[in-house]
Design a protein around this motif. Structure first.
Motif, PDB file in Angstrom:
ATOM      1  N   TRP A  56      74.386  25.866  21.946  1.00 19.33           N
ATOM      2  CA  TRP A  56      75.530  25.618  22.811  1.00 19.33           C
ATOM      3  C   TRP A  56      75.690  24.136  23.092  1.00 19.33           C
ATOM      4  O   TRP A  56      74.725  23.407  23.310  1.00 19.33           O
ATOM      5  CB  TRP A  56      75.382  26.360  24.140  1.00 19.33           C
ATOM      6  CG  TRP A  56      76.565  26.111  25.018  1.00 19.33           C
ATOM      7  CD1 TRP A  56      77.750  26.769  24.997  1.00 19.33           C
ATOM      8  CD2 TRP A  56      76.684  25.091  26.018  1.00 19.33           C
ATOM      9  NE1 TRP A  56      78.605  26.239  25.916  1.00 19.33           N
ATOM     10  CE2 TRP A  56      77.975  25.199  26.563  1.00 19.33           C
ATOM     11  CE3 TRP A  56      75.827  24.110  26.487  1.00 19.33           C
ATOM     12  CZ2 TRP A  56      78.425  24.364  27.570  1.00 19.33           C
ATOM     13  CZ3 TRP A  56      76.284  23.261  27.491  1.00 19.33           C
ATOM     14  CH2 TRP A  56      77.570  23.406  28.023  1.00 19.33           C
ATOM     15  N   SER A  57      76.945  23.702  23.088  1.00 21.69           N
ATOM     16  CA  SER A  57      77.306  22.341  23.464  1.00 21.69           C
ATOM     17  C   SER A  57      78.696  22.420  24.085  1.00 21.69           C
ATOM     18  O   SER A  57      79.498  23.283  23.716  1.00 21.69           O
ATOM     19  CB  SER A  57      77.327  21.441  22.223  1.00 21.69           C
ATOM     20  OG  SER A  57      77.771  20.150  22.572  1.00 21.69           O
ATOM     21  N   ALA A  58      78.984  21.546  25.021  1.00 20.77           N
ATOM     22  CA  ALA A  58      80.299  21.554  25.666  1.00 20.77           C
ATOM     23  C   ALA A  58      81.421  21.269  24.667  1.00 20.77           C
ATOM     24  O   ALA A  58      82.558  21.666  24.869  1.00 20.77           O
ATOM     25  CB  ALA A  58      80.330  20.539  26.798  1.00 20.77           C
ATOM     26  N   ALA A  59      81.095  20.602  23.579  1.00 16.69           N
ATOM     27  CA  ALA A  59      82.075  20.303  22.535  1.00 16.69           C
ATOM     28  C   ALA A  59      81.353  20.332  21.188  1.00 16.69           C
ATOM     29  O   ALA A  59      80.144  20.157  21.127  1.00 16.69           O
ATOM     30  CB  ALA A  59      82.694  18.928  22.756  1.00 16.69           C
ATOM     31  N   THR A  76      73.423  23.658  14.515  1.00 19.94           N
ATOM     32  CA  THR A  76      74.858  23.558  14.673  1.00 19.94           C
ATOM     33  C   THR A  76      75.205  23.668  16.150  1.00 19.94           C
ATOM     34  O   THR A  76      74.949  24.696  16.770  1.00 19.94           O
ATOM     35  CB  THR A  76      75.564  24.679  13.881  1.00 19.94           C
ATOM     36  OG1 THR A  76      75.111  24.640  12.532  1.00 19.94           O
ATOM     37  CG2 THR A  76      77.059  24.517  13.937  1.00 19.94           C
ATOM     38  N   GLU A  77      75.755  22.603  16.717  1.00 19.11           N
ATOM     39  CA  GLU A  77      76.094  22.577  18.139  1.00 19.11           C
ATOM     40  C   GLU A  77      77.584  22.829  18.323  1.00 19.11           C
ATOM     41  O   GLU A  77      78.408  22.042  17.872  1.00 19.11           O
ATOM     42  CB  GLU A  77      75.708  21.234  18.744  1.00 19.11           C
ATOM     43  CG  GLU A  77      74.214  20.985  18.707  1.00 19.11           C
ATOM     44  CD  GLU A  77      73.816  19.691  19.364  1.00 19.11           C
ATOM     45  OE1 GLU A  77      74.297  19.418  20.487  1.00 19.11           O
ATOM     46  OE2 GLU A  77      73.038  18.946  18.761  1.00 19.11           O
ATOM     47  N   THR A  78      77.914  23.950  18.984  1.00 17.63           N
ATOM     48  CA  THR A  78      79.303  24.320  19.246  1.00 17.63           C
ATOM     49  C   THR A  78      79.419  24.918  20.644  1.00 17.63           C
ATOM     50  O   THR A  78      78.424  25.273  21.259  1.00 17.63           O
ATOM     51  CB  THR A  78      79.819  25.370  18.241  1.00 17.63           C
ATOM     52  OG1 THR A  78      79.122  26.593  18.458  1.00 17.63           O
ATOM     53  CG2 THR A  78      79.634  24.915  16.813  1.00 17.63           C
ATOM     54  N   ILE A  84      70.461  27.498  24.270  1.00 15.84           N
ATOM     55  CA  ILE A  84      70.559  26.269  25.050  1.00 15.84           C
ATOM     56  C   ILE A  84      69.205  25.579  24.990  1.00 15.84           C
ATOM     57  O   ILE A  84      68.198  26.141  25.406  1.00 15.84           O
ATOM     58  CB  ILE A  84      70.963  26.555  26.504  1.00 15.84           C
ATOM     59  CG1 ILE A  84      72.319  27.261  26.533  1.00 15.84           C
ATOM     60  CG2 ILE A  84      70.987  25.261  27.314  1.00 15.84           C
ATOM     61  CD1 ILE A  84      72.724  27.760  27.897  1.00 15.84           C
ATOM     62  N   GLU A  85      69.200  24.392  24.435  1.00 16.10           N
ATOM     63  CA  GLU A  85      67.975  23.604  24.322  1.00 16.10           C
ATOM     64  C   GLU A  85      67.950  22.598  25.459  1.00 16.10           C
ATOM     65  O   GLU A  85      68.903  21.852  25.647  1.00 16.10           O
ATOM     66  CB  GLU A  85      67.942  22.881  22.971  1.00 16.10           C
ATOM     67  CG  GLU A  85      66.689  22.121  22.719  1.00 16.10           C
ATOM     68  CD  GLU A  85      65.473  23.027  22.565  1.00 16.10           C
ATOM     69  OE1 GLU A  85      64.381  22.579  22.945  1.00 16.10           O
ATOM     70  OE2 GLU A  85      65.594  24.152  22.071  1.00 16.10           O
TER      71      GLU A  85
END
Length: 125
Positions: A56-59, A76-78, A84-85
């Motif tokens: 997970w990433s905010a963007a 892959t960050e999306t 969540i790291e």
């Protein structure tokens, strides 16, 4: 879920395989699982889950290592990632697990928090 294994596994290995199998066997349940860990994703056998479900990433973020065919873990960050790291932030880890658990009362969306933490001990003889 009807899975069997030929030889004994560690608890971490079995849990990693279970999470990976969730996507195939029970996709509706898998869609509700959120995993998190403080900087130990590969040592807790979360690689298969992270490869399939993303981080997970905010963007969306550019994957600077996408062309590396030798890497063991896709990172892959999306904004749709389910892992969540937290880096080295054990206190944040405990707080996050509690927050994920409150999603039902806030947004009527039930999520299943799954936290993974490993402590390494060393001793002198």
């Amino acid at each position: 879920m009807g899975r069997t294994y030929r030889k004994p596994l560690s608890t971490q290995a079995a849990l990693g395989r279970l999470l990976t199998a969730l996507n195939h066997d029970t996709p509706r349940s898998a869609a509700r699982v959120v995993t998190c860990s403080p900087d130990i994703s590969s040592t807790t056998n979360l690689g298969g889950w992270i490869d399939k479900n993303g981080v997970w990433s905010a963007a969306e973020r550019q994957d600077w290592f996408a062309d590396d065919t030798q890497r063991l873990l896709k990172w892959t960050e999306t904004y749709t990632g389910q892992h969540i790291e937290l880096g080295i932030a054990e206190i944040n880890f405990v707080g996050l697990l509690g927050e994920i658990r409150t999603t039902w009362s806030r947004w009527r969306q039930r999520l299943i928090p799954s936290g993974f933490y490993t402590t390494l001990f060393s001793a002198e003889l």
